[in-house]
Design a protein around this motif. Structure first.
Motif, PDB file in Angstrom:
ATOM      1  N   ASP A   1       0.897  -1.279   0.057  1.00 50.96           N
ATOM      2  CA  ASP A   1      -0.105   0.162   0.261  1.00 50.96           C
ATOM      3  C   ASP A   1       0.644   1.166  -0.285  1.00 50.96           C
ATOM      4  O   ASP A   1       1.289   1.893   1.215  1.00 50.96           O
ATOM      5  CB  ASP A   1      -0.345   0.110   1.185  1.00 50.96           C
ATOM      6  CG  ASP A   1      -2.042   0.959   1.163  1.00 50.96           C
ATOM      7  OD1 ASP A   1      -1.998   2.301   1.165  1.00 50.96           O
ATOM      8  OD2 ASP A   1      -3.156   0.853   1.978  1.00 50.96           O
ATOM      9  N   HIS A   2       1.492   1.851  -1.182  1.00 48.52           N
ATOM     10  CA  HIS A   2       1.992   2.773  -1.025  1.00 48.52           C
ATOM     11  C   HIS A   2       1.551   3.612  -0.609  1.00 48.52           C
ATOM     12  O   HIS A   2       2.696   5.124   0.102  1.00 48.52           O
ATOM     13  CB  HIS A   2       2.353   3.156  -3.175  1.00 48.52           C
ATOM     14  CG  HIS A   2       3.137   2.109  -3.205  1.00 48.52           C
ATOM     15  ND1 HIS A   2       4.223   2.286  -3.877  1.00 48.52           N
ATOM     16  CD2 HIS A   2       2.691   1.852  -4.384  1.00 48.52           C
ATOM     17  CE1 HIS A   2       5.019   1.122  -4.117  1.00 48.52           C
ATOM     18  NE2 HIS A   2       4.134   0.907  -4.399  1.00 48.52           N
ATOM     19  N   GLU A   3       0.222   4.030  -0.747  1.00 43.88           N
ATOM     20  CA  GLU A   3      -1.164   5.435   0.150  1.00 43.88           C
ATOM     21  C   GLU A   3      -0.578   5.623   1.556  1.00 43.88           C
ATOM     22  O   GLU A   3       0.154   6.875   2.189  1.00 43.88           O
ATOM     23  CB  GLU A   3      -2.006   5.615  -0.431  1.00 43.88           C
ATOM     24  CG  GLU A   3      -2.492   6.834   0.115  1.00 43.88           C
ATOM     25  CD  GLU A   3      -3.897   7.139  -0.695  1.00 43.88           C
ATOM     26  OE1 GLU A   3      -5.067   7.836   0.570  1.00 43.88           O
ATOM     27  OE2 GLU A   3      -4.248   6.675  -1.688  1.00 43.88           O
ATOM     28  N   ALA A   4      -0.387   4.366   2.022  1.00 43.59           N
ATOM     29  CA  ALA A   4       0.080   4.087   3.294  1.00 43.59           C
ATOM     30  C   ALA A   4       0.883   3.686   3.739  1.00 43.59           C
ATOM     31  O   ALA A   4       1.187   3.642   4.957  1.00 43.59           O
ATOM     32  CB  ALA A   4      -1.700   3.228   3.981  1.00 43.59           C
ATOM     33  N   LYS A   5       1.912   3.984   2.973  1.00 44.26           N
ATOM     34  CA  LYS A   5       3.495   3.053   3.021  1.00 44.26           C
ATOM     35  C   LYS A   5       3.542   1.867   4.199  1.00 44.26           C
ATOM     36  O   LYS A   5       4.209   1.638   5.379  1.00 44.26           O
ATOM     37  CB  LYS A   5       4.060   4.192   3.809  1.00 44.26           C
ATOM     38  CG  LYS A   5       4.193   5.269   2.980  1.00 44.26           C
ATOM     39  CD  LYS A   5       5.286   7.169   3.781  1.00 44.26           C
ATOM     40  CE  LYS A   5       4.910   8.126   2.676  1.00 44.26           C
ATOM     41  NZ  LYS A   5       5.240   8.735   3.274  1.00 44.26           N
TER      42      LYS A   5
END
Length: 175
Positions: A84-88
């Motif tokens: 999950d790139h947004e939530a890292k």
């Protein structure tokens, strides 16, 4: 980019790691808690996927070969995959050859990857999935601060049997 600890060195997975990766992937004993042992062709294909250059914005694995600093022998592999790139958030996974298990190599390698992921990559959370019967692996995760979050019943098919898996997480804010 190499990550160096007291006893292990992590280097990007390359052809020097290929033979051990294939052996581990095909070994029924090693795969007991992971998935069905690979065929030779499947193991080669899996290695090719894991050895690709990593793109921090992509969906592939950042994979490292693990070597013993003292002997330079290959011990296994470890990696992370941003899920999950947004939530890292990234998934982590590791495999250590049988004769190197229980000697602290996995814990040191995971610590190096954990610290790199949370500091250098700026990730917020790491997750891992582990068979409930894979005591060695979940003890390594717990030693490094991972918290058991859930038990997924009948989650993975291994040798025709559905097995339960634990889900672990480690949040940057809890370190």
């Amino acid at each position: 980019m190499d990550l160096i600890g007291h006893r292990v060195k992590l280097s990007p997975l390359d052809n020097s790691d290929r033979e051990l990766f294939i052996q581990i992937s095909m070994c029924p004993k090693m795969m007991t808690h992971v998935y069905e042992p690979c065929t030779y062709e499947e193991a080669i294909a899996a290695f090719e996927v894991k050895a690709q250059l990593w793109d921090s914005n992509g969906t592939g694995w950042l994979s490292f070969g693990i070597s013993d600093l003292a002997s330079t022998k290959k011990l296994g592999n470890i990696g992370l995959k941003i899920v999950d790139h947004e939530a890292k958030v990234a998934e982590v996974g590791f495999m250590i050859k049988l004769d190197a298990q229980g000697k602290g190599f996995a814990a040191e390698a995971l610590k190096l990857v954990r610290d790199f992921a949370l500091t250098e990559l700026g990730l917020n959370k790491l997750v891992a999935t582990c068979s409930v019967s894979n005591v060695g692996s979940f003890k390594v995760l717990e030693k490094l601060g991972f918290v058991r979050e859930a038990c997924l019943k009948k989650n993975t098919l291994i040798k025709g049997q559905l097995v339960d898996d634990y889900i672990y997480h480690l949040c940057k804010s809890t370190l």
